[in-house]
Structures are given as structure tokens and as C-alpha cells.
Design a protein around this motif. Structure first.
Motif, short mmCIF file in Angstrom:
data_model
loop_
_atom_site.label_atom_id
_atom_site.label_comp_id
_atom_site.label_asym_id
_atom_site.label_seq_id
_atom_site.Cartn_x
_atom_site.Cartn_y
_atom_site.Cartn_z
N ARG A 1 -4.68 5.75 5.62
CA ARG A 1 -5.94 5.52 4.90
C ARG A 1 -5.72 4.57 3.73
NH1 ARG A 1 -9.73 9.09 6.82
NH2 ARG A 1 -8.94 11.05 7.70
N ALA A 2 -4.61 4.71 3.04
CA ALA A 2 -4.30 3.80 1.93
C ALA A 2 -4.09 2.37 2.43
CB ALA A 2 -3.05 4.29 1.19
N TYR B 1 -2.85 0.40 -4.03
CA TYR B 1 -2.48 -0.87 -3.42
C TYR B 1 -2.42 -1.94 -4.49
CZ TYR B 1 -7.42 -2.31 -3.64
OH TYR B 1 -8.68 -2.64 -4.07
N SER C 1 -4.52 7.10 -3.15
CA SER C 1 -4.19 5.80 -2.56
C SER C 1 -3.90 4.80 -3.67
CB SER C 1 -5.35 5.28 -1.71
OG SER C 1 -5.61 6.14 -0.64
N CYS D 1 4.45 -1.46 3.72
CA CYS D 1 4.22 -0.01 3.63
C CYS D 1 5.57 0.70 3.74
CB CYS D 1 3.28 0.44 4.75
SG CYS D 1 2.97 2.22 4.80
N ALA E 1 0.67 5.86 -0.76
CA ALA E 1 -0.15 7.06 -0.94
C ALA E 1 0.73 8.22 -1.37
CB ALA E 1 -0.90 7.41 0.35
N THR F 1 0.34 5.55 -7.57
CA THR F 1 0.02 6.79 -6.86
C THR F 1 0.62 8.03 -7.52
OG1 THR F 1 1.96 6.50 -5.41
CG2 THR F 1 -0.14 5.60 -4.65
N SER G 1 0.85 -1.19 0.00
CA SER G 1 0.00 0.00 0.00
C SER G 1 0.88 1.24 0.00
CB SER G 1 -0.93 0.00 1.22
OG SER G 1 -0.19 0.19 2.41
N GLN H 1 -8.47 9.70 -2.57
CA GLN H 1 -9.12 9.52 -1.28
C GLN H 1 -10.34 10.43 -1.16
OE1 GLN H 1 -6.24 9.94 1.89
NE2 GLN H 1 -5.03 8.19 1.18
N GLU I 1 -1.07 7.78 4.23
CA GLU I 1 -0.57 6.39 4.12
C GLU I 1 -1.44 5.44 4.93
OE1 GLU I 1 1.97 5.14 2.45
OE2 GLU I 1 3.21 6.84 1.83
N SER J 1 -5.39 13.23 -1.30
CA SER J 1 -4.28 12.32 -1.61
C SER J 1 -4.74 11.19 -2.52
CB SER J 1 -3.69 11.75 -0.31
OG SER J 1 -3.37 12.78 0.59
#
Length: 494
Positions: free
Chosen positions: A386-387, A357, A355, A417, A342, A470, A340, A373, A384, A353
Motif C-alpha cells: 500500500r505504501a 515515501y 506509510s 523498496c 511502511a 515511518t 517507499s 494508512q 509495504e 500502519s
């Protein structure tokens, strides 16, 4: 037309009756289509009787209309399973699928054009079976198919309702349906033959052999693995837009693009929407253009010349590699891993932002997404986080699907991440004031950590696979991202 009408009468699609008072009959028309093979050559011509469903009234002659279709992520998951376990992939096609659905509503239709006789004067068709064009046809067909398959001893999957499976003595048979296209895989060869035979008895089914061409996606299989591509689709797209002779671009979007809602003068909206829609379908096998397509799709309501230039840039990139696609190789496991990422405040219009994944099953990419988002994030760590929550939802769905099919041996999901702050927030048992506005995502991830379902790991930005979902990348980084996602071009000269 006569052949189609004979098939409808043989199927007992309708009966001739006088129209009751207070009822109305929907009209119908003939539609003529050309069936093509995977090479694009004409295979046969077909006449189809279609009801004009737009004249139906909700609550009177139709109720529910929704019918599920197999997710492309599910299809890729099954292909990854088949690659890792050496399962065969079979494809079936149901002829006149919608004509098999049973109607529960009282629907009347006019006599088909060109077939009125003195004997049918003043009469209409009382439909017993569904017909193409009716609003409830997709749902009626799927209900009919579901009952038939469940009667054969199969269970409907809760993770994806279009998937059916059957276990017998540690062997499994899996069936996935997309409207009238059926994919069958598994390690029980005897059960697969029995399933084909039973489906042929229940419906008029055409066995297309091993899976080679599915919904415009070309499938090439060798002892090394399976490749999914849409080369013909790309070449047709370039031909229709007059860009077959254009100069190829090295990346799908400029690295430092500054697209906004006011980039240039207004352009033809209908043409822009049609073009972006075709690119969206291409993303099923081309994750490398997902970010670029997500950016241009933000402005479909009011396209400008700058947005159209970005679309043409994507087409120029496709010109350089029309045959590139996903490679599924045998890795000997079905572990679920996900990345993931962002890009904080990347949208110039509202500072939201982006996202991104990507999810791997058995080392093969099966699901990915690039999405702006829904709220503004106040920091990079928040974006990051939220992503991570968005990607984790997809990974848990993949895990549940594999667990229900009983093909997943390990239940732990690894999430990678490149932001240490987001990982520390997830692992910290204390809630800080700075994270109270993202508490739902925080509690969601914390709950899965406490249950031991997920494992958070740090990965450097240089090894972040989801980086290309992203933001725009340079040529070197773009090629590296394609390699990490398992993309190859089998049509490229060696």
C-alpha cells in the motif's frame, strides 16, 4: 487609508448606486498590517479595505470560490531543474492582487468607514472588481491572471494549474504563481525580460530580483547549489513558545514512543492545534520532522499531556538545528527516483500502519510524506504494498509534470523498496488469494510495470531513505537519514 482608497478608485473597483430592492450590501472594515523584510525589520505600514464576506449568500452574490495555488512540491521541482540546468530564479510580487479580479456576480458593499459624505447618502458601492474579504476574490484573481498569461503565448500546465510555460526554439520559460507571488525560471533570458515587461503592463508588479525569500522560506544560492531553510521561522516559533533557552534533543521523537489517544490528561486544544499547525508548515523544508509531526497531528481533536510533551520534544530538536534545510545540488540529470516504506501496525489506537515515501528529481529531494494508512493491513507485505502504491502515485505525477514541460529526458521511474515480498507480488502475473483484498493497488502497480514506466528495485533497510518517515530512529540513524535526504545546515559553524 486615503492612498488605498485612491488606488481602489483608480482601479475602478466600484461605482456608487442606490441599493436595489431585495438586495443587501455587505459591510466592510479597515485592516492595518505591517510589512516586514526577510530580516524581520519593518518595511512599511499598510491600510487595507476588507469586505465582510461572511455575510454573503451562496448562489446570490457568489458561486465558485476555489482557486489553486502552487504546490510546494512543484516549487521544489522547479528549483531542482534550475539547479541542474543553471537557470536563474526570479521573483515578482503583484500589488493588490485581489483587486484585479473581475466580478461577474452582482455584489453591493457599504461605503467604506470614515468616507461617508452628504453626496453619498443613501448610496452603496456596486463592485465591479473583486475586493479582499469576498469569497470569490481568490478565484476571480486567478482567472484574470490566467487569461492574461495565456494571452501572452503561455500554456497552462495540466499537472499543476498554477504553472505556465512557453517553448521557443528549444528554449523554455516557466512561471509558477502562489496567490500574488510569482516565480519565473528557464533558459530563455530574452523571453523572461519580455514576460516581466508584459506583466508590468497588465498588473502593478514589483520585481524582487533573484529568488531569496518565498512564503517564509529562505533561499540561499551559490555555485555549488541552492539551500532552502526556514531558520527565521524556527527561531520565531521557539521564541513565541518560550523555548529558546531549552536543552536541545538529538532526535525529533523518541525511538520507542508509545503515544496513544489516552496518553495523559487533557490540555488546551486551541493552543495545541495552533502549535501543531505551525509545525506542519515547517515540514516544507524539514522532512526530518515529518513523521513526528504526523504522529502529534493525529490527536488534534483531543490532545493530552503526552501529546504535548511530544510536541515540545520536536521543538527541543529544532533548537539544536534551527538552520537545517534542503540542499539542491547540480547532478546533471533529471531522473525520477523514489523510496517507499511502511511500519506495520504501528498505531496503538487502531493498529493501522504508517506509510512513507520520498521522491527525488535530479538527485534532489522534492516530495515526501508520512501518513497513517486508511485501512488495517494484515501483513507487513500488504502494508509495504500500500505504501508503494501511494508513493508511486506521487512519482507518476512528478514524471508527468516534467514530461509536459519537456525537461525530462528519460521516462523510466525507479522505485526502491526494502520488502522483497511486496516486490514479488508486484512482479508475479498470478493473483493469489492472499492479495485479493488489495487488488486495486496490485492492478495499478502491475499496469505501470507492463507499460514499462516503472522499475522496482530492492534496497536494504539500512539504505532505505524513507525509513525516517515511518518510525522514530536513534541518533545515529536519524543523522544518517538527514544526510541521505540532502539536508545541511549552512548556519552551523564549521
Amino acid at each position: 487609508m486615503i492612498e488605498e482608497l485612491n488606488a481602489l478608485e483608480k482601479n475602478r473597483t466600484w461605482e456608487l448606486v442606490h441599493l436595489p430592492e431585495g438586495k443587501k450590501a455587505v459591510s466592510c472594515k479597515w485592516i492595518y498590517t505591517v510589512k516586514q523584510n526577510p530580516e524581520g525589520k519593518i518595511e512599511r505600514y499598510k491600510a487595507r479595505l476588507v469586505a465582510r464576506g461572511y455575510s454573503q449568500t451562496y448562489g446570490i452574490d457568489y458561486d465558485e470560490t476555489f482557486a489553486p495555488v502552487a504546490k510546494m512540491s512543484t516549487v521544489r521541482i522547479l528549483i531542482s531543474c534550475a539547479t541542474n540546468f543553471g537557470w536563474p530564479l526570479h521573483q515578482l510580487d503583484v500589488k493588490n492582487a485581489f483587486l484585479h479580479g473581475d466580478l461577474h456576480e452582482e455584489v453591493y458593499m457599504e461605503i467604506p468607514p470614515g468616507f461617508s459624505t452628504p453626496r453619498t447618502a443613501g448610496k452603496v458601492c456596486r463592485l465591479r472588481k473583486s475586493l479582499y474579504g469576498l469569497k470569490q476574490s481568490p478565484r476571480a484573481w486567478f482567472d484574470r491572471f490566467r487569461h492574461a498569461v495565456c494571452h501572452m503565448g503561455y500554456k497552462q500546465c495540466n499537472g499543476d494549474h498554477t504553472v505556465f510555460y512557453r517553448h521557443a526554439e528549444r528554449r523554455i520559460t516557466i512561471l509558477a504563481v502562489y496567490v500574488d507571488d510569482i516565480i519565473i525560471t528557464g533558459d530563455d533570458d530574452i523571453e523572461i525580460l519580455r514576460l516581466k515587461k508584459n506583466l508590468s503592463k497588465e498588473f502593478e508588479v514589483k520585481d524582487l530580483g533573484h529568488l531569496r525569500y518565498f512564503l517564509g522560506i529562505e533561499i540561499a544560492r551559490s555555485p555549488k547549489g541552492i539551500v532552502l531553510s526556514q531558520r527565521k521561522y524556527v527561531l520565531d516559533l521557539l521564541s513565541d513558545t518560550g523555548m529558546l533557552g531549552c536543552r536541545a534533543a538529538s532526535t525529533p521523537i523518541d525511538q520507542n514512543h508509545k503515544l496513544s489517544a489516552q496518553s495523559g490528561e487533557p490540555v488546551d486544544r486551541e493552543n495545541y492545534q495552533r502549535l501543531v499547525g505551525r509545525l506542519l508548515y515547517l515540514c516544507h523544508t524539514r522532512p526530518d520532522i515529518s513523521y513526528a509531526v504526523s504522529v502529534v497531528s493525529r490527536y488534534m481533536h483531543d490532545p493530552r499531556s503526552g501529546h504535548l510533551d511530544a510536541v515540545h520534544h520536536i521543538l527541543r530538536y529544532l533548537k539544536g538545528s534551527p538552520g537545517k534545510g534542503l540542499w539542491f545540488k547540480k547532478n546533471g540529470h533529471l531522473n525520477v527516483d523514489g523510496y517507499s516504506d511502511a511500519d506495520w501496525a504501528s498505531c496503538l489506537d487502531d493498529r493501522r500502519s504508517t506509510s512513507g515515501y520520498c521522491v527525488f528529481v535530479g538527485g534532489n529531494l522534492v516530495s515526501w510524506r508520512s501518513k497513517k494508512q486508511s485501512v488495517v493491513s494484515r501483513s507487513t507485505a500488504e502494508a509495504e504494498y500500500r505504501a508503494m502504491s501511494l508513493g508511486l502515485s506521487e512519482m507518476l505525477w512528478v514524471r508527468n509534470l516534467l514530461t509536459e514541460l519537456k525537461v525530462m529526458r528519460r521516462g523510466l521511474v525507479k522505485v526502491w523498496c526494502d520488502n522483497k515480498s511486496a516486490i514479488n507480488i508486484a512482479n508475479n502475473p498470478v493473483q493469489h488469494d492472499r492479495t485479493k483484498h488489495v487488488e486495486i493497488d496490485r492492478f495499478f502497480i502491475k499496469e505501470k510495470l507492463d507499460e514499462g514506466i516503472i522499475e522496482l528495485n530492492y534496497v536494504s533497510s539500512g539504505n532505505q531513505v524513507a525509513d525516517s518517515l515511518t518510525k522514530g530512529l536513534g541518533v545515529k540513524e536519524c543523522n544518517l537519514a538527514c544526510n541521505k535526504m540532502g539536508m545541511i545546515d549552512i548556519y552551523h559553524p564549521s
